[in-house]
Structure formats: C-alpha cells, structure tokens
Design a protein around this motif. Sequence first.
Motif, PDB file in Angstrom:
ATOM      1  N   VAL A 134       0.852  -1.182   0.000  1.00 58.72           N
ATOM      2  CA  VAL A 134       0.000   0.000   0.000  1.00 58.72           C
ATOM      3  C   VAL A 134       0.890   1.234   0.000  1.00 58.72           C
ATOM      4  CG1 VAL A 134      -1.769   1.266   1.279  1.00 58.72           C
ATOM      5  CG2 VAL A 134      -1.793  -1.232   1.251  1.00 58.72           C
ATOM      6  N   LYS A 135       0.635   2.127  -0.941  1.00 62.04           N
ATOM      7  CA  LYS A 135       1.426   3.348  -1.017  1.00 62.04           C
ATOM      8  C   LYS A 135       0.912   4.338   0.025  1.00 62.04           C
ATOM      9  CE  LYS A 135       3.974   2.043  -4.448  1.00 62.04           C
ATOM     10  NZ  LYS A 135       5.373   1.738  -4.218  1.00 62.04           N
ATOM     11  N   ALA A 136       1.857   5.058   0.646  1.00 62.50           N
ATOM     12  CA  ALA A 136       1.516   5.970   1.737  1.00 62.50           C
ATOM     13  C   ALA A 136       1.013   7.317   1.234  1.00 62.50           C
ATOM     14  CB  ALA A 136       2.738   6.176   2.627  1.00 62.50           C
ATOM     15  N   GLY A 137       1.047   7.519  -0.061  1.00 65.45           N
ATOM     16  CA  GLY A 137       0.608   8.797  -0.608  1.00 65.45           C
ATOM     17  C   GLY A 137       1.042   8.902  -2.061  1.00 65.45           C
ATOM     18  N   LYS A 138       1.170  10.151  -2.524  1.00 67.27           N
ATOM     19  CA  LYS A 138       1.556  10.371  -3.913  1.00 67.27           C
ATOM     20  C   LYS A 138       2.656  11.406  -4.004  1.00 67.27           C
ATOM     21  CE  LYS A 138      -2.785   9.223  -6.111  1.00 67.27           C
ATOM     22  NZ  LYS A 138      -3.877   9.640  -6.958  1.00 67.27           N
ATOM     23  N   LEU A 139       3.561  11.190  -4.943  1.00 66.67           N
ATOM     24  CA  LEU A 139       4.563  12.185  -5.283  1.00 66.67           C
ATOM     25  C   LEU A 139       4.184  12.658  -6.682  1.00 66.67           C
ATOM     26  CD1 LEU A 139       8.400  11.898  -4.896  1.00 66.67           C
ATOM     27  CD2 LEU A 139       7.391  12.695  -7.024  1.00 66.67           C
ATOM     28  N   ILE A 140       3.825  13.918  -6.798  1.00 63.35           N
ATOM     29  CA  ILE A 140       3.319  14.441  -8.059  1.00 63.35           C
ATOM     30  C   ILE A 140       4.289  15.469  -8.631  1.00 63.35           C
ATOM     31  CG2 ILE A 140       1.435  15.748  -9.139  1.00 63.35           C
ATOM     32  CD1 ILE A 140      -0.254  14.334  -6.748  1.00 63.35           C
ATOM     33  N   VAL A 141       4.783  15.194  -9.837  1.00 65.15           N
ATOM     34  CA  VAL A 141       5.662  16.124 -10.541  1.00 65.15           C
ATOM     35  C   VAL A 141       4.783  16.891 -11.517  1.00 65.15           C
ATOM     36  CG1 VAL A 141       7.564  16.303 -12.180  1.00 65.15           C
ATOM     37  CG2 VAL A 141       7.685  14.644 -10.330  1.00 65.15           C
ATOM     38  N   ASN A 142       4.788  18.230 -11.397  1.00 64.70           N
ATOM     39  CA  ASN A 142       3.890  18.994 -12.261  1.00 64.70           C
ATOM     40  C   ASN A 142       4.557  20.153 -13.008  1.00 64.70           C
ATOM     41  OD1 ASN A 142       4.242  20.695 -10.111  1.00 64.70           O
ATOM     42  ND2 ASN A 142       2.150  20.590  -9.387  1.00 64.70           N
TER      43      ASN A 142
ATOM     44  N   GLY B 197      11.267  19.794  -4.859  1.00 63.21           N
ATOM     45  CA  GLY B 197      11.948  19.929  -6.144  1.00 63.21           C
ATOM     46  C   GLY B 197      12.959  18.813  -6.284  1.00 63.21           C
ATOM     47  N   TRP B 198      13.188  18.364  -7.518  1.00 65.73           N
ATOM     48  CA  TRP B 198      14.140  17.290  -7.780  1.00 65.73           C
ATOM     49  C   TRP B 198      15.015  17.646  -8.968  1.00 65.73           C
ATOM     50  CZ3 TRP B 198       8.900  16.607  -6.987  1.00 65.73           C
ATOM     51  CH2 TRP B 198       8.539  16.040  -5.757  1.00 65.73           C
TER      52      TRP B 198
ATOM     53  N   HIS C  93      15.159  11.183 -10.583  1.00 67.88           N
ATOM     54  CA  HIS C  93      15.419  11.457  -9.168  1.00 67.88           C
ATOM     55  C   HIS C  93      14.109  11.423  -8.383  1.00 67.88           C
ATOM     56  CE1 HIS C  93      16.616  14.482  -5.864  1.00 67.88           C
ATOM     57  NE2 HIS C  93      17.036  13.284  -5.521  1.00 67.88           N
ATOM     58  N   ALA C  94      13.073  12.030  -8.933  1.00 69.56           N
ATOM     59  CA  ALA C  94      11.760  12.038  -8.271  1.00 69.56           C
ATOM     60  C   ALA C  94      11.218  10.616  -8.127  1.00 69.56           C
ATOM     61  CB  ALA C  94      10.785  12.921  -9.048  1.00 69.56           C
ATOM     62  N   LYS C  95      11.423   9.779  -9.163  1.00 64.89           N
ATOM     63  CA  LYS C  95      10.954   8.387  -9.100  1.00 64.89           C
ATOM     64  C   LYS C  95      11.684   7.620  -8.007  1.00 64.89           C
ATOM     65  CE  LYS C  95       9.434   7.724 -13.848  1.00 64.89           C
ATOM     66  NZ  LYS C  95       9.773   7.153 -15.155  1.00 64.89           N
ATOM     67  N   GLN C  96      12.990   7.867  -7.863  1.00 68.41           N
ATOM     68  CA  GLN C  96      13.760   7.201  -6.808  1.00 68.41           C
ATOM     69  C   GLN C  96      13.243   7.606  -5.431  1.00 68.41           C
ATOM     70  OE1 GLN C  96      17.767   8.396  -7.654  1.00 68.41           O
ATOM     71  NE2 GLN C  96      18.102   6.757  -9.138  1.00 68.41           N
ATOM     72  N   GLU C  97      12.985   8.893  -5.258  1.00 69.85           N
ATOM     73  CA  GLU C  97      12.464   9.378  -3.974  1.00 69.85           C
ATOM     74  C   GLU C  97      11.100   8.749  -3.678  1.00 69.85           C
ATOM     75  OE1 GLU C  97      13.967  12.798  -2.157  1.00 69.85           O
ATOM     76  OE2 GLU C  97      15.278  11.114  -2.562  1.00 69.85           O
ATOM     77  N   ALA C  98      10.257   8.629  -4.689  1.00 72.35           N
ATOM     78  CA  ALA C  98       8.931   8.027  -4.503  1.00 72.35           C
ATOM     79  C   ALA C  98       9.069   6.587  -4.010  1.00 72.35           C
ATOM     80  CB  ALA C  98       8.140   8.078  -5.804  1.00 72.35           C
ATOM     81  N   THR C  99      10.039   5.860  -4.567  1.00 79.62           N
ATOM     82  CA  THR C  99      10.277   4.478  -4.148  1.00 79.62           C
ATOM     83  C   THR C  99      10.763   4.432  -2.700  1.00 79.62           C
ATOM     84  OG1 THR C  99      10.867   3.916  -6.415  1.00 79.62           O
ATOM     85  CG2 THR C  99      11.503   2.358  -4.709  1.00 79.62           C
TER      86      THR C  99
END
Length: 64
Positions: free
Chosen positions: A12-20, A41-42, A47-53
């Motif tokens: 279960v994911k704890a939330g969302k990381l949204i790049v806009n 900011g990334w 880099h953002a995908k790694q942080e999301a993981t």
Amino acid sequence: MINTTNTEATPVKAGKLIVNRQSKWGVTGYVQRGDRKSNMGWVDVNHAKQEATIWNVEFVSKLK
C-alpha cells in the motif's frame, strides 16, 4: 485494526509524489500524504521516481 489483506503482494502506497512542472533547474511538484502536502523539487524525473520508491509513495507525472 487488523489488516487481513496480503500486503506483500501489493504494498500500500503511503501517498503520492506528483511532478507537475519542468524548469531549467529540474522538476518541481509535491508529496501528498493524507491531507498534508509538501512542495518539493528534484534534479530530474528519475530522481523524483527514486524518492517516490524510497518514501513508499506513488509516482505521478503531470508533465506534458
């Protein structure tokens, strides 16, 4: 509360990381967990995908 679902198969994911937004310095967006929202900011999308993981949140890109 007892969790009776098998969380190992689908974590279960704890939330969302949204790049806009894309800028000349990198990409910006926010991390949303429940009703909390943190602007971030990334360096780039990877880099953002790694942080999301790492943070166990779902990665969402709204870049065109």
